[in-house]
Design a protein around this motif. Structure first.
Motif: not given
Length: 121
Positions: A37-43
């Protein structure tokens, strides 16, 4: 209990490649579906890819299909994510995860600590 440790993140220019690794502690690693999984800033965190225990089923998010490849080595208790043709929008913290079924449909119970991937334009 499954412990997951990611490595391989870093800074790369757009168009470049990185390979992430995730080492698992589980004695029954070969029975787990493994994925990323991934998580970008603010998302919100988003599904990237997963692969079942035998490697016979692989699933990718549309945004990475054709650029990223997931693979696993059950003898080494390790899953990999080869990322090619990286784009700035791939910048995120990438997390390894494990479960007994598809990681896309259910929130996995086991997570790594994450590794940062930054793609510069």
């Amino acid at each position: 209990q499954v412990q997951l440790v990611e490595s391989g993140g870093g800074l790369v220019q757009a168009g470049g490649s990185l390979r992430l690794s995730c080492a698992a502690s589980a004695r029954t690693f070969s029975k787990y579906t493994m994925g990323w999984f991934r998580q970008a800033p603010g998302k919100e965190r988003e599904f990237v890819a997963d692969q079942n225990w035998s490697g016979s089923r692989t699933d990718y998010a549309d945004s990475v299909k054709g650029r990223f490849t997931i693979s696993r080595d059950n003898a080494k208790n390790t899953v990999y994510l080869q990322m090619n043709s990286l784009k700035p929008e791939d910048t995120a913290v990438y997390y390894c995860a494990a479960d007994h079924g598809s990681l896309r449909t259910m929130t996995p119970p086991y997570w790594g600590q994450g590794t940062q991937v930054t793609v510069s334009s």
